[in-house]
Design a protein around this motif. Structure first.
Motif, PDB file in Angstrom:
ATOM      1  N   ASP A  87       0.832  -1.207   0.000  1.00 52.48           N
ATOM      2  CA  ASP A  87       0.000   0.000   0.000  1.00 52.48           C
ATOM      3  C   ASP A  87       0.865   1.255   0.000  1.00 52.48           C
ATOM      4  O   ASP A  87       0.586   2.216  -0.732  1.00 52.48           O
ATOM      5  CB  ASP A  87      -0.914   0.010   1.229  1.00 52.48           C
ATOM      6  N   VAL A  88       1.902   1.254   0.824  1.00 53.59           N
ATOM      7  CA  VAL A  88       2.797   2.411   0.892  1.00 53.59           C
ATOM      8  C   VAL A  88       3.440   2.660  -0.467  1.00 53.59           C
ATOM      9  O   VAL A  88       3.478   3.788  -0.968  1.00 53.59           O
ATOM     10  CB  VAL A  88       3.886   2.209   1.966  1.00 53.59           C
ATOM     11  N   SER A  89       3.937   1.589  -1.074  1.00 55.92           N
ATOM     12  CA  SER A  89       4.587   1.716  -2.376  1.00 55.92           C
ATOM     13  C   SER A  89       3.614   2.157  -3.453  1.00 55.92           C
ATOM     14  O   SER A  89       3.923   3.020  -4.282  1.00 55.92           O
ATOM     15  CB  SER A  89       5.226   0.372  -2.764  1.00 55.92           C
ATOM     16  N   SER A  90       2.411   1.587  -3.437  1.00 60.37           N
ATOM     17  CA  SER A  90       1.430   1.874  -4.484  1.00 60.37           C
ATOM     18  C   SER A  90       0.785   3.246  -4.327  1.00 60.37           C
ATOM     19  O   SER A  90       0.498   3.915  -5.325  1.00 60.37           O
ATOM     20  CB  SER A  90       0.331   0.802  -4.477  1.00 60.37           C
ATOM     21  N   LEU A  91       0.555   3.659  -3.088  1.00 58.70           N
ATOM     22  CA  LEU A  91      -0.148   4.915  -2.850  1.00 58.70           C
ATOM     23  C   LEU A  91       0.789   6.110  -2.770  1.00 58.70           C
ATOM     24  O   LEU A  91       0.444   7.212  -3.207  1.00 58.70           O
ATOM     25  CB  LEU A  91      -0.975   4.817  -1.570  1.00 58.70           C
ATOM     26  N   LEU A  92       1.976   5.919  -2.189  1.00 64.38           N
ATOM     27  CA  LEU A  92       2.908   7.035  -2.012  1.00 64.38           C
ATOM     28  C   LEU A  92       4.031   7.047  -3.041  1.00 64.38           C
ATOM     29  O   LEU A  92       4.646   8.087  -3.294  1.00 64.38           O
ATOM     30  CB  LEU A  92       3.522   6.998  -0.604  1.00 64.38           C
ATOM     31  N   HIS A  93       4.357   5.879  -3.574  1.00 68.70           N
ATOM     32  CA  HIS A  93       5.442   5.759  -4.551  1.00 68.70           C
ATOM     33  C   HIS A  93       6.793   6.203  -3.975  1.00 68.70           C
ATOM     34  O   HIS A  93       7.586   6.854  -4.652  1.00 68.70           O
ATOM     35  CB  HIS A  93       5.124   6.565  -5.814  1.00 68.70           C
ATOM     36  N   ILE A  94       7.020   5.846  -2.715  1.00 62.77           N
ATOM     37  CA  ILE A  94       8.325   6.090  -2.101  1.00 62.77           C
ATOM     38  C   ILE A  94       8.963   4.736  -1.796  1.00 62.77           C
ATOM     39  O   ILE A  94       8.253   3.733  -1.670  1.00 62.77           O
ATOM     40  CB  ILE A  94       8.217   6.954  -0.825  1.00 62.77           C
ATOM     41  N   PRO A  95      10.295   4.661  -1.695  1.00 63.74           N
ATOM     42  CA  PRO A  95      10.970   3.362  -1.537  1.00 63.74           C
ATOM     43  C   PRO A  95      10.643   2.674  -0.220  1.00 63.74           C
ATOM     44  O   PRO A  95      10.618   3.312   0.836  1.00 63.74           O
ATOM     45  CB  PRO A  95      12.454   3.721  -1.624  1.00 63.74           C
ATOM     46  N   VAL A  96      10.396   1.380  -0.288  1.00 63.35           N
ATOM     47  CA  VAL A  96      10.112   0.590   0.913  1.00 63.35           C
ATOM     48  C   VAL A  96      11.277  -0.346   1.247  1.00 63.35           C
ATOM     49  O   VAL A  96      11.244  -1.030   2.273  1.00 63.35           O
ATOM     50  CB  VAL A  96       8.815  -0.237   0.749  1.00 63.35           C
ATOM     51  N   VAL A 195      21.041   9.758   0.714  1.00 65.68           N
ATOM     52  CA  VAL A 195      19.656   9.840   1.177  1.00 65.68           C
ATOM     53  C   VAL A 195      18.761   8.812   0.494  1.00 65.68           C
ATOM     54  O   VAL A 195      17.697   8.465   1.007  1.00 65.68           O
ATOM     55  CB  VAL A 195      19.083  11.259   0.958  1.00 65.68           C
ATOM     56  N   GLY A 196      19.195   8.313  -0.643  1.00 66.95           N
ATOM     57  CA  GLY A 196      18.392   7.323  -1.344  1.00 66.95           C
ATOM     58  C   GLY A 196      18.560   5.908  -0.834  1.00 66.95           C
ATOM     59  O   GLY A 196      17.922   4.981  -1.355  1.00 66.95           O
ATOM     60  N   GLU A 197      19.401   5.727   0.179  1.00 69.61           N
ATOM     61  CA  GLU A 197      19.667   4.386   0.698  1.00 69.61           C
ATOM     62  C   GLU A 197      18.676   3.950   1.773  1.00 69.61           C
ATOM     63  O   GLU A 197      18.680   2.793   2.179  1.00 69.61           O
ATOM     64  CB  GLU A 197      21.088   4.320   1.268  1.00 69.61           C
ATOM     65  N   PHE A 198      17.845   4.873   2.239  1.00 68.16           N
ATOM     66  CA  PHE A 198      16.938   4.551   3.341  1.00 68.16           C
ATOM     67  C   PHE A 198      15.620   3.962   2.841  1.00 68.16           C
ATOM     68  O   PHE A 198      15.132   4.308   1.759  1.00 68.16           O
ATOM     69  CB  PHE A 198      16.635   5.798   4.172  1.00 68.16           C
ATOM     70  N   ALA A 199      15.042   3.081   3.668  1.00 70.58           N
ATOM     71  CA  ALA A 199      13.723   2.497   3.384  1.00 70.58           C
ATOM     72  C   ALA A 199      12.661   3.432   3.945  1.00 70.58           C
ATOM     73  O   ALA A 199      12.010   3.145   4.962  1.00 70.58           O
ATOM     74  CB  ALA A 199      13.620   1.109   4.009  1.00 70.58           C
ATOM     75  N   TRP A 200      12.475   4.552   3.284  1.00 73.49           N
ATOM     76  CA  TRP A 200      11.577   5.584   3.800  1.00 73.49           C
ATOM     77  C   TRP A 200      10.162   5.049   4.009  1.00 73.49           C
ATOM     78  O   TRP A 200       9.500   5.348   5.011  1.00 73.49           O
ATOM     79  CB  TRP A 200      11.539   6.777   2.841  1.00 73.49           C
ATOM     80  N   GLY A 201       9.672   4.280   3.053  1.00 75.39           N
ATOM     81  CA  GLY A 201       8.310   3.769   3.151  1.00 75.39           C
ATOM     82  C   GLY A 201       8.115   2.818   4.313  1.00 75.39           C
ATOM     83  O   GLY A 201       7.100   2.883   5.027  1.00 75.39           O
ATOM     84  N   ALA A 202       9.077   1.913   4.516  1.00 74.47           N
ATOM     85  CA  ALA A 202       8.978   0.953   5.625  1.00 74.47           C
ATOM     86  C   ALA A 202       9.057   1.676   6.965  1.00 74.47           C
ATOM     87  O   ALA A 202       8.335   1.338   7.917  1.00 74.47           O
ATOM     88  CB  ALA A 202      10.080  -0.091   5.515  1.00 74.47           C
ATOM     89  N   MET A 203       9.920   2.685   7.049  1.00 73.10           N
ATOM     90  CA  MET A 203      10.039   3.439   8.294  1.00 73.10           C
ATOM     91  C   MET A 203       8.788   4.281   8.550  1.00 73.10           C
ATOM     92  O   MET A 203       8.356   4.434   9.696  1.00 73.10           O
ATOM     93  CB  MET A 203      11.288   4.309   8.250  1.00 73.10           C
TER      94      MET A 203
END
Length: 328
Positions: A87-96, A195-203
């Motif tokens: 859901d996070v990936s599909s709705l926000l399109h940020i890395p998980v 900054v692109g190395e973080f799992a922003w969506g999972a966090m």
């Protein structure tokens, strides 16, 4: 069962963009090519466009009440549902996928040092800001000012750090400190190339789960987290057109031949994904059968401007007038 009513929510869309008196987003005026590139490299650019003008406090309050800590899921009448990484990936399109992080606990002095060094502001400015924020915090309005000043001076890295710090704390890591931002999050942006190395969506999802956990506590009257995701998830999986509100929320009497029964959906509002208020007791006196002729849709004189609604004669809600249908 205790019902806390509608919870306070934290929603910063206008503040995020820095909407001024002319309704122009200040942030976009200092959103240089470099700053945009850093936000895009972090995978967070979609957060600039994932915007709801407002959030439905009643709906979010109702869902937060059915959150279960043990299963990290909502317990609905038909089973369990939860907000997933998909859901996070599909709705926000940020890395998980990527790295997690641990925030340091900063003193006011440590927060002062990191702000001076990483954002290029003077020690006096930082000291005043921390004094006004009552701790190792910075106000979002102050950070926006820093972004503008650093962008004008051509100090793009410092502008990008301030921009990213402000962005994540007003969206995916939105807490209950209203407009105050924890300086400890600035440590995530010391190396802009990483900054692109973080799992922003999972966090973000872990943060929202924690906010939902807090919201289940009896004395809690507010909820934090990225409520845009929360609301988008509800709209995606629980569309509001699942039932006809005019029909299903009708309150009154129904009958089959000589059998008359009260219909009181206000006692089961959670079943309709709505906030449960303290319901009235079921009516004791059954109206004469002659008053229960049909169920019809008509304007509610007691609720001007509300449009059509279903009404029943002599039913549990004595304010309602009209007739009730026989059930064949």
């Amino acid at each position: 069962m205790h019902d806390r009513g509608v919870m306070k929510t934290y929603h910063h869309e206008n503040a995020l963009l820095g909407i001024d008196k002319e309704k122009q987003p200040k942030v976009l005026r200092c959103f240089s090519k470099y700053v945009k590139g850093r936000v895009e490299a972090a995978g967070l650019l979609p957060l600039m466009t994932c915007i709801f003008p407002s959030v439905d406090k009643t709906m979010l309050s109702a869902f937060s009440e059915i959150w279960k800590l043990e299963t990290s899921s909502f317990h609905l009448p038909f089973g369990e549902m939860t907000i997933t990484l998909d859901d996070v990936s599909s709705l926000l399109h940020i890395p998980v996928e990527g790295k997690f992080f641990t925030l340091p606990t900063l003193t006011c002095e440590e927060a002062t040092i990191i702000l001076v060094k990483q954002l290029g502001v003077t020690r006096d400015e930082v000291a005043e800001e921390i004094r006004r924020s009552l701790g190792p915090y910075a106000r979002s309005s102050w950070l926006l000012k820093v972004v503008e000043e650093m962008a004008e001076k051509g100090l793009t890295k410092k502008a990008a750090r301030a921009f990213l710090l402000r962005l994540v704390k007003m969206t995916i890591f939105c807490g209950k400190t209203n407009s105050k931002v924890e300086v400890s999050y600035l440590g995530l942006f010391l190396g802009l190339e990483k900054v692109g190395e973080f799992a922003w969506g999972a966090m973000e999802l872990a943060y929202l789960y924690d906010q939902l956990k807090e919201a289940t506590k009896l004395r809690t009257n507010s909820i934090g987290g990225y409520l845009n995701l929360f609301q988008a998830w509800i709209f995606e999986h629980c569309p509001t057109n699942l039932f006809d509100r005019n029909v299903c929320l009708y309150s009154g009497w129904i009958r089959h031949s000589g059998m008359i029964r009260p219909y009181v959906p206000e006692r089961v509002m959670r079943q309709f994904q709505m906030l449960q208020d303290q319901p009235n007791l079921p009516p004791a006196n059954i109206p004469p059968i002659e008053e229960i002729d049909n169920l019809e849709k008509e304007a509610d004189d007691d609720d001007s401007g509300s449009g059509d609604a279903m009404h029943g004669g002599g039913g549990p809600d004595k304010k309602r007038k009209g007739k009730v249908a026989e059930v064949s």
